[in-house]
Design a protein around this motif. Structure first.
Motif, short mmCIF file in Angstrom:
data_model
loop_
_atom_site.label_atom_id
_atom_site.label_comp_id
_atom_site.label_asym_id
_atom_site.label_seq_id
_atom_site.Cartn_x
_atom_site.Cartn_y
_atom_site.Cartn_z
N THR A 92 -44.27 0.36 31.58
CA THR A 92 -44.86 -0.92 31.88
C THR A 92 -43.81 -1.78 32.57
N VAL A 93 -43.96 -2.00 33.86
CA VAL A 93 -42.95 -2.69 34.62
C VAL A 93 -43.07 -4.19 34.41
N ASN A 94 -41.97 -4.82 34.04
CA ASN A 94 -41.92 -6.25 33.86
C ASN A 94 -41.25 -6.85 35.09
N GLY A 95 -41.93 -7.79 35.75
CA GLY A 95 -41.44 -8.31 37.01
C GLY A 95 -40.33 -9.34 36.89
N SER A 96 -39.98 -9.77 35.69
CA SER A 96 -38.97 -10.80 35.54
C SER A 96 -37.58 -10.20 35.61
N ASP A 97 -36.57 -11.08 35.60
CA ASP A 97 -35.20 -10.58 35.70
C ASP A 97 -34.32 -11.19 34.63
N ALA A 98 -34.87 -11.53 33.47
CA ALA A 98 -34.11 -12.19 32.42
C ALA A 98 -34.22 -11.46 31.10
N VAL A 99 -33.12 -11.45 30.35
CA VAL A 99 -33.10 -10.95 28.98
C VAL A 99 -32.46 -12.03 28.12
N PHE A 145 -38.51 -23.23 23.95
CA PHE A 145 -37.87 -23.39 25.25
C PHE A 145 -38.88 -23.14 26.36
N ALA A 146 -38.87 -23.97 27.39
CA ALA A 146 -39.57 -23.65 28.63
C ALA A 146 -38.69 -22.69 29.42
N VAL A 147 -39.30 -21.66 29.98
CA VAL A 147 -38.56 -20.60 30.67
C VAL A 147 -38.76 -20.72 32.17
N HIS A 148 -37.65 -20.73 32.90
CA HIS A 148 -37.67 -20.77 34.37
C HIS A 148 -36.74 -19.65 34.84
N GLY A 149 -37.27 -18.44 35.02
CA GLY A 149 -36.42 -17.31 35.34
C GLY A 149 -35.47 -17.05 34.19
N ALA A 150 -34.16 -17.13 34.48
CA ALA A 150 -33.17 -16.98 33.41
C ALA A 150 -32.75 -18.33 32.84
N GLY A 151 -33.38 -19.41 33.31
CA GLY A 151 -33.05 -20.74 32.82
C GLY A 151 -33.98 -21.18 31.71
N LEU A 152 -33.43 -21.92 30.74
CA LEU A 152 -34.20 -22.42 29.60
C LEU A 152 -34.05 -23.93 29.49
N THR A 153 -35.13 -24.60 29.07
CA THR A 153 -35.09 -26.02 28.76
C THR A 153 -35.67 -26.20 27.36
N LEU A 154 -34.86 -26.73 26.44
CA LEU A 154 -35.33 -26.95 25.08
C LEU A 154 -36.33 -28.10 25.08
N ALA A 166 -21.34 -13.89 22.66
CA ALA A 166 -20.40 -14.73 21.91
C ALA A 166 -21.07 -15.27 20.66
N GLY A 167 -20.42 -15.04 19.50
CA GLY A 167 -20.99 -15.51 18.23
C GLY A 167 -22.21 -14.75 17.77
N GLY A 168 -22.44 -13.56 18.36
CA GLY A 168 -23.68 -12.84 18.10
C GLY A 168 -23.60 -11.75 17.06
N ALA A 169 -22.46 -11.57 16.39
CA ALA A 169 -22.39 -10.56 15.32
C ALA A 169 -23.35 -10.92 14.20
N GLY A 170 -24.16 -9.96 13.77
CA GLY A 170 -25.16 -10.21 12.74
C GLY A 170 -26.42 -10.87 13.25
N GLY A 171 -26.52 -11.05 14.56
CA GLY A 171 -27.68 -11.73 15.14
C GLY A 171 -28.92 -10.86 15.19
N GLU A 172 -30.07 -11.52 15.25
CA GLU A 172 -31.35 -10.84 15.40
C GLU A 172 -32.18 -11.60 16.42
N GLY A 173 -32.81 -10.87 17.31
CA GLY A 173 -33.70 -11.47 18.27
C GLY A 173 -33.31 -11.16 19.70
N ILE A 174 -34.13 -10.36 20.38
CA ILE A 174 -33.91 -10.03 21.79
C ILE A 174 -35.27 -9.96 22.46
N ALA A 175 -35.37 -10.55 23.66
CA ALA A 175 -36.66 -10.61 24.35
C ALA A 175 -36.44 -10.54 25.84
N VAL A 176 -37.42 -9.97 26.53
CA VAL A 176 -37.40 -9.92 27.99
C VAL A 176 -38.29 -11.03 28.52
N GLY A 177 -37.77 -11.81 29.47
CA GLY A 177 -38.50 -12.94 30.01
C GLY A 177 -39.51 -12.57 31.05
#
Length: 389
Positions: free
Chosen positions: A46-53, A127-136, A378-389
């Motif tokens: 399933t090809v995802n057209g975005s370029d952000a992780v 967050f609003a997502v704009h490509g790889a940019g985020l706005t809280l 950075a600061g991500g040891a023990g972290g959870e949560g990964i998503a493709v934009g």
């Protein structure tokens, strides 16, 4: 917890999940599948057209989301790091995933929003997502204590809170914001004193593919998979159908069809495919034993499934066939403490919690993985949560 029905579907001898989940040593070779079929259920990639992780740190000093550009070859480059406005949290006894969950960071493609749970401050960031940019744009109450997982379907969002007996809290999406619905809160009634905490709290909330049912895993808290029927507006039933799998520690799942899921049973060390009936009862279709330690998380890429094994530092590839048939494709080494993963087109990104590294892989049509690089969050040891934009 009020239980309208209880279905006992499996009785599998449990592995020692608590020890396996925190051990970062090698595990045995891959085990055999019980049901196999070669025909795919859906298209291979399933090809995802975005370029952000996006990757969440769950840092207790201040939760953050790291945004990465994804190049044409699948490699990642840091774009920016964003504060969520909340705090990460740590469940007692956790090692490489401090929320012991799946889905702590979720992308809403329909609304171009990203949802991040702040386990340490009982909030959810939008967050609003704009490509790889985020706005809280919003930080809203999670409707409970220690949120660990968030899911979206259409205009309906649900958050799973893990502490104080656990509960689910529902929201409506409106104009890029979450509207908390107090009448969409349902307590799970789990034992709040169960130990160790990281195995005795719920693992994930998510929708079936058709969006008509909400699924919750309880891990060792009760070894149940709870299924809530949803009304047309997203209102959950007052009580769930309870599917009991004694000793198997149901952890994480992905929807594999309108009425099907693939579930990782951490205690049994297996990925199991199920059909979800209209009344919420799960019927097993196939099972595949990973032969690895602490199999907990799962990602989907078309007819390919990838199970993450924290104790073995591996990804197990599985082919999904007709009728939910599961066929093993072998194991691939990762960095230490393999946790959540996300697929984007012909790439798989694996979050590893020991040192906060995200491993990058290309995915071949046969399901084999080839390492193409890695980044350290950075600061991500023990972290959870990964998503493709």
């Amino acid at each position: 917890m009020s239980k309208i029905s209880r279905r006992t579907s499996l009785s599998i001898a449990a592995l020692t999940f608590g020890g396996a989940a925190i051990a970062l040593t090698a595990a045995p070779a891959n085990a055999a599948t019980s049901d196999a079929a070669s025909a795919p259920a859906v298209a291979a990639h399933t090809v995802n057209g975005s370029d952000a992780v996006f990757v969440q740190t769950d840092n207790i000093a201040g939760n953050q989301v790291a945004s990465y550009h994804r190049a044409a070859d699948g490699t990642l480059t840091l774009a920016h790091t964003y504060n969520t406005g909340g705090l990460g949290g740590i469940l007692t006894g956790s090692a490489v995933d401090h929320t012991a969950s799946q889905g702590a960071l979720t992308y809403d493609a329909a609304h171009h929003l990203l949802y991040a749970v702040n386990a340490g401050s009982n909030t959810v960031s939008v967050f609003a997502v704009h490509g790889a940019g985020l706005t809280l744009s919003q930080v809203v109450s999670s409707g409970g204590a220690f949120p660990v997982s968030v899911a979206v379907h259409g205009d309906v969002v649900y958050v799973l809170n893990a502490e104080n007996g656990a509960n689910i809290q529902g929201y409506r999406v409106s104009d890029g914001r979450l509207e908390l619905r107090k009448d969409w809160n349902r307590p799970l009634g789990l034992d709040a004193t169960g130990t160790p905490q990281f195995t005795h709290t719920p693992g994930q909330v998510g929708f079936t593919g058709d969006g008509r049912q909400l699924v919750v895993t309880t891990k060792a808290a009760s070894n149940d998979v709870l299924v809530y029927r949803l009304g047309f507006d997203g209102t959950p039933a007052q009580s769930p159908t309870v599917n009991s799998f004694p000793g198997t520690v149901p952890f994480a799942f992905v929807a594999t069809g309108r009425h099907e899921i693939a579930l990782v049973q951490a205690g049994a060390g297996a990925v199991v495919s199920y059909r979800v009936a209209a009344d919420g009862t799960l019927t097993q279709q196939s099972s595949y034993a990973t032969g690895q330690a602490a199999s907990c998380w799962i990602a989907r890429d078309g007819d390919l499934l990838f199970a993450s094994n924290a104790g073995s530092a591996t990804e197990t590839g599985i082919r999904l066939g007709r009728g939910g048939a599961l066929t093993g494709l072998g194991n691939t080494a990762t960095d230490g403490g393999t946790v959540d993963a996300a697929a984007a087109g012909h790439n798989l990104y694996v979050q590893t919690g020991a040192k906060g590294i995200v491993d990058e892989y290309s995915v071949a049509p046969d399901g084999s993985l080839t390492a193409i690089g890695s980044v350290t969050v950075a600061g991500g040891a023990g972290g959870e949560g990964i998503a493709v934009g």
